[in-house]
Enzyme design. Sequence first.
Site, PDB file in Angstrom:
ATOM      1  N   LYS A   1       0.829  -1.216   0.000  1.00 18.97           N
ATOM      2  CA  LYS A   1       0.000   0.000   0.000  1.00 18.97           C
ATOM      3  C   LYS A   1       0.865   1.268   0.000  1.00 18.97           C
ATOM      4  CE  LYS A   1      -2.025  -0.896   3.972  1.00 18.97           C
ATOM      5  NZ  LYS A   1      -1.265  -2.081   4.407  1.00 18.97           N
TER       6      LYS A   1
ATOM      7  N   ARG B   1      -9.040   0.896   9.789  1.00 16.61           N
ATOM      8  CA  ARG B   1      -8.586  -0.447  10.116  1.00 16.61           C
ATOM      9  C   ARG B   1      -9.625  -1.208  10.931  1.00 16.61           C
ATOM     10  NH1 ARG B   1      -2.730   0.663   9.602  1.00 16.61           N
ATOM     11  NH2 ARG B   1      -1.468  -1.141  10.095  1.00 16.61           N
TER      12      ARG B   1
ATOM     13  N   ARG C   1      12.304  -4.796   4.736  1.00 14.36           N
ATOM     14  CA  ARG C   1      12.115  -3.435   4.230  1.00 14.36           C
ATOM     15  C   ARG C   1      12.810  -2.366   5.070  1.00 14.36           C
ATOM     16  NH1 ARG C   1       5.691  -2.079   5.103  1.00 14.36           N
ATOM     17  NH2 ARG C   1       5.783  -1.937   7.360  1.00 14.36           N
TER      18      ARG C   1
ATOM     19  N   ARG D   1       0.527  -8.351  13.976  1.00 10.43           N
ATOM     20  CA  ARG D   1      -0.071  -7.378  13.050  1.00 10.43           C
ATOM     21  C   ARG D   1      -0.945  -8.078  12.003  1.00 10.43           C
ATOM     22  NH1 ARG D   1       5.219  -4.780  11.090  1.00 10.43           N
ATOM     23  NH2 ARG D   1       3.934  -3.412   9.795  1.00 10.43           N
TER      24      ARG D   1
HETATM   25  P1  AMP Z   1       1.406   0.854   9.515  1.00 15.04           P
HETATM   26  O1  AMP Z   1       2.507   1.813   9.257  1.00 15.04           O
HETATM   27  O2  AMP Z   1       0.148   1.183   8.731  1.00 15.04           O
HETATM   28  O3  AMP Z   1       1.809  -0.586   9.357  1.00 15.04           O
HETATM   29  O4  AMP Z   1       0.991   1.052  11.061  1.00 15.04           O
HETATM   30  C1  AMP Z   1       1.919   0.792  12.103  1.00 15.04           C
HETATM   31  C2  AMP Z   1       1.198   0.637  13.421  1.00 15.04           C
HETATM   32  O5  AMP Z   1       0.527   1.866  13.741  1.00 15.04           O
HETATM   33  C3  AMP Z   1       0.101  -0.428  13.454  1.00 15.04           C
HETATM   34  O6  AMP Z   1       0.607  -1.719  13.730  1.00 15.04           O
HETATM   35  C4  AMP Z   1      -0.796   0.100  14.579  1.00 15.04           C
HETATM   36  O7  AMP Z   1      -0.237  -0.164  15.856  1.00 15.04           O
HETATM   37  C5  AMP Z   1      -0.740   1.598  14.351  1.00 15.04           C
HETATM   38  N1  AMP Z   1      -1.797   2.062  13.416  1.00 15.04           N
HETATM   39  C6  AMP Z   1      -1.630   2.613  12.177  1.00 15.04           C
HETATM   40  N2  AMP Z   1      -2.811   2.919  11.617  1.00 15.04           N
HETATM   41  C7  AMP Z   1      -3.750   2.556  12.528  1.00 15.04           C
HETATM   42  C8  AMP Z   1      -5.174   2.596  12.537  1.00 15.04           C
HETATM   43  N3  AMP Z   1      -5.865   3.065  11.484  1.00 15.04           N
HETATM   44  N4  AMP Z   1      -5.810   2.133  13.640  1.00 15.04           N
HETATM   45  C9  AMP Z   1      -5.136   1.664  14.713  1.00 15.04           C
HETATM   46  N5  AMP Z   1      -3.800   1.574  14.764  1.00 15.04           N
HETATM   47  C10 AMP Z   1      -3.108   2.015  13.682  1.00 15.04           C
END
Ligand code: AMP
Length: 215
Positions: free
Chosen positions: A13, A86, A125, A170
């Site tokens: 993404k 999410r 990554r 995750r």
């Molecule tokens: P990402 O960079 O999208 O993989 O997000 C990293 C971490 O940030 C996730 O594992 C969550 O702990 C938190 N996070 C990011 N976006 C959200 C969201 N929309 N709702 C809840 N937690 C989030």
Amino acid sequence: MNLIFLGPPGAGKGTQAQRLEKEAGARQLSTGDMLREAVASGSEIGRRAKAIMDKGELVSDEVVIGIVGERLGQERQGFILDGFPRTVAQAEALDRLLAEKKLKLDRVVEFAVDDEALVDRLSGRFNCKSCGAMYHDRHKRPKVAGLCDRCGGREFLRRPDDNPETIRTRLAAYARQTAPLLPYYRGKGLLLTVDGMADIAQVAGLIDRALGQKG
Ligand code: AMP
């Protein structure tokens, strides 16, 4: 064009959102990046979010919805929501925010991938420390080793949550809390699915065709 990119961590993404931002001018809005900025700033929200993010769990809907509410609506050429919503509660809050700001969602793009590949993608990554450009040990190395293609930066970072144990948490959070958004958006007639297992250039072509921008 206002888009949501939906898919598990490592589905591609962020890579595709960065590309579309460069090519089409739409703004990438990544809640993960916003939360990492809050962590880096040492704010109260950041301190609380860090403990949850380090475990690979989801930060509370209230916090994330608040952050998105402050940012959304300042884009001139549309947005790409990356990592938000999410949960179904976040999707419902987004509907309310869009209505308040008189904005319309054009498409939700689902990146379909299999879990095995995700562990490989996430564990290799890294990002440029200055501009955030994304790279991978095996799938997308900088053209000149040690030098960012985009800004020439020489320092790179790996995310602390890209380790095997946190990756499993995750992926489980995605399956349990985020996958129910697929029927939510299918029901609204907004969902498009692309094969996220193809290589980066092929996925780009699939997205552009699906969005009717090229070819
Ligand atoms: P990402 O960079 O999208 O993989 O997000 C990293 C971490 O940030 C996730 O594992 C969550 O702990 C938190 N996070 C990011 N976006 C959200 C969201 N929309 N709702 C809840 N937690 C989030």
